[in-house]
Enzyme design. Structure first.
Site, PDB file in Angstrom:
ATOM      1  NE  ARG A   1     -18.271  -1.465  -0.100  1.00 42.29           N
ATOM      2  CZ  ARG A   1     -17.770  -1.502  -1.337  1.00 42.29           C
ATOM      3  NH1 ARG A   1     -18.560  -1.316  -2.357  1.00 42.29           N
ATOM      4  NH2 ARG A   1     -16.505  -1.709  -1.551  1.00 42.29           N
TER       5      ARG A   1
ATOM      6  CG  HIS B   1      -4.755  -4.951   1.858  1.00 41.63           C
ATOM      7  ND1 HIS B   1      -4.948  -3.583   1.759  1.00 41.63           N
ATOM      8  CD2 HIS B   1      -5.625  -5.371   2.816  1.00 41.63           C
ATOM      9  CE1 HIS B   1      -5.886  -3.210   2.604  1.00 41.63           C
ATOM     10  NE2 HIS B   1      -6.317  -4.265   3.263  1.00 41.63           N
TER      11      HIS B   1
ATOM     12  CB  CYS C   1      -7.139  -2.568   6.168  1.00 42.92           C
ATOM     13  SG  CYS C   1      -7.305  -4.354   6.436  1.00 42.92           S
TER      14      CYS C   1
ATOM     15  CD  GLU D   1      -2.943  -1.058   0.071  1.00 48.66           C
ATOM     16  OE1 GLU D   1      -3.019   0.005  -0.591  1.00 48.66           O
ATOM     17  OE2 GLU D   1      -3.647  -2.063  -0.167  1.00 48.66           O
TER      18      GLU D   1
END
Lengths: 189, 189, 189, 189
Positions: B67, B146, B120, B57
């Site tokens: 969500r 990830h 995360c 990342e």
């Protein structure tokens, strides 16, 4: 945006202009348009092959990292858009309200967390940095929208009529809705 | 990271710890580990279903937008990770060197431009904000990786042995390479 | 197809009917409609989440292999649609001409090589097997079209107006064009 | 397969051979190998960019439809692999048992419903047609496996060591398990 050029949306006139896909030229070209037209709202639009929805970009990041050369043959790798600038700027568009309006109108839309690291993000960051730091632009809001290919270009895609309708609706919502990015107030004030 | 716990990598001992998937608890839990172990390097690892590569990342953004609910039943929408914090923090890991080393070792790896907007990214932002703002952590580098599902969980996936080998190699490169994020110096100094 | 029910296309009247998502019932229900209406053309339509284009299916295969149960709670695994039937039947629609017409009309379309192994393929195979083997249906052509989600259902998707327009155009081309599947003649004659 | 050439698997010796990516040559080249070696089992292997798992192909279809030219510059469009042949042939490998064994071994695997319409499917169909129609091959089983890119080629991918381990395991299961394609018996008997 071309199909909307000259149209009225929510009491404002749309000015559409094409920017060069060139890292070193696009921000200055955009700036010239902003200075000339003094817009209430600036929405940059770019095409993103592989995306299937109108993508309302949430954030511009301070990095250029090109996998291919731009139209001037330059391919910056891991260099900042604005040296010394902050790591990122959030869009100041009401992206959630825009997404809801598009979906209600039957147009696929999504909030995107990355505008990539090519000329699109470069323009987006340069725009948001100017709006955030220059007093003359204090009342101008801005953001970026990625659109899918047209059907003739490949799959996934979106028909031109839906794109035009979607962008018009996006403009209308952006002109009539306060931003819903809650943290924006905290960060920009 | 669990398979690497206690192992030596490039002259350092690996400490692996599990954080709760809870927005309100994960940063404090991570901070406690950092204070206790005074690490040279902090790499948070999370699983991202749908990704097929070890994802290095690049940037953590200052927003939570869930969500689904976290393990404490909380689902923040468009709220900042750190109120008043900058829009984003870049990883201070040498992500390009890490990617190159992984590919050379035959392990699929990519640089990712978004860690999402769930726990995360929340942990990643909290980590990078602490490292960037607290003098006690001035010499600690950090980032987020990830990883794909395991083969038993679905497709795409990566075998556990490759994951462990890849994370070990990522640690080794991060401990022995200067950061290659050129703008980091400019922005953090 | 519902929006097209009762409409005239290329001199033919459209009859739209809904089939149950049940392996054991759908073919008989379809057959009853065919016997009653004696259609020139039968196009079954199903929704395929994850697809971004109107998918013109090329081939139906003689297998049911369900990952989830149908609406009657049955989940066949590796069993034939028609015991003793051939491994597959090709669509007898002019799928390449249909794709070209849809793209020309600005609607994303593709030829698909698999209709899956659930109720959609089951209906498709049963249809094509009946058309290929029963003299009463000798002059009836048939095929299957998968459509994306609607925008409200998820991403990727296609607006309802485009779907209706696309299916109407697909019907029109199928009614006015000879099949372009060259091998069909060789195999069915 | 090259890494397995000459190895013993389940009491059989592996012969690996490279076929030309040429529609007009590959089936004959494969046939020559089969005639020479009289194999118990024939598994063709091809690379499928974009796939993230070892794909056990279920069915070969009687069509060539090439989006690009083959290595001899030929690009067949909608022509049959074998004029007058059946629409498709099922693999006679125990693909479900193979998938289970691969997943148990920590290697991503899936059953695929389409081998495409390029040279891979062409070879697969030609193989299965020969095995199904020529008495000399009555006791030979066959099928096709698509494999992902290697990590150096792009993403998604699979490390070479996993590929070799997966193919070896696939061979072993195929040599020691009866086919689990239930309809195969019905259709081939």
């Amino acid at each position: 945006m071309q199909p909307l050029h000259g149209r009225q949306v929510a009491g404002h006139r749309v000015v559409a202009a094409l920017l060069p896909t060139v890292f070193s030229q696009a921000p200055a070209a955009l700036r010239a348009h902003i200075v000339r037209h003094q817009p209430r709202l600036v929405i940059c639009v770019g095409q993103a092959g592989g995306r299937s929805a109108i993508s309302l970009e949430r954030i511009a990041i301070n990095i250029d990292d090109a996998r291919i050369a731009d139209n001037a043959g330059r391919q910056p790798i891991d260099s900042p858009v604005v040296p010394g600038g902050p790591a990122a700027h959030f869009s100041t568009l009401p992206i959630k309200a825009m997404r809801a309006a598009l979906l209600d109108a039957g147009i696929t839309a999504e909030v995107s967390q990355t505008a990539g690291t090519f000329v699109c993000n470069h323009v987006f960051y340069a725009l948001m940095h100017a709006l955030a730091t220059e007093p003359a632009f204090a009342s101008t809001r801005g953001g970026f929208i990625h659109v899918p290919w047209l059907p003739q270009q490949g799959n996934p895609s979106m028909p031109l009529a839906d794109l035009a309708r979607g962008l018009r609706l996006a403009l209308q919502v952006a002109l009539t809705t306060d931003t819903d990015i809650r943290q924006a107030a905290g960060q920009l004030s």
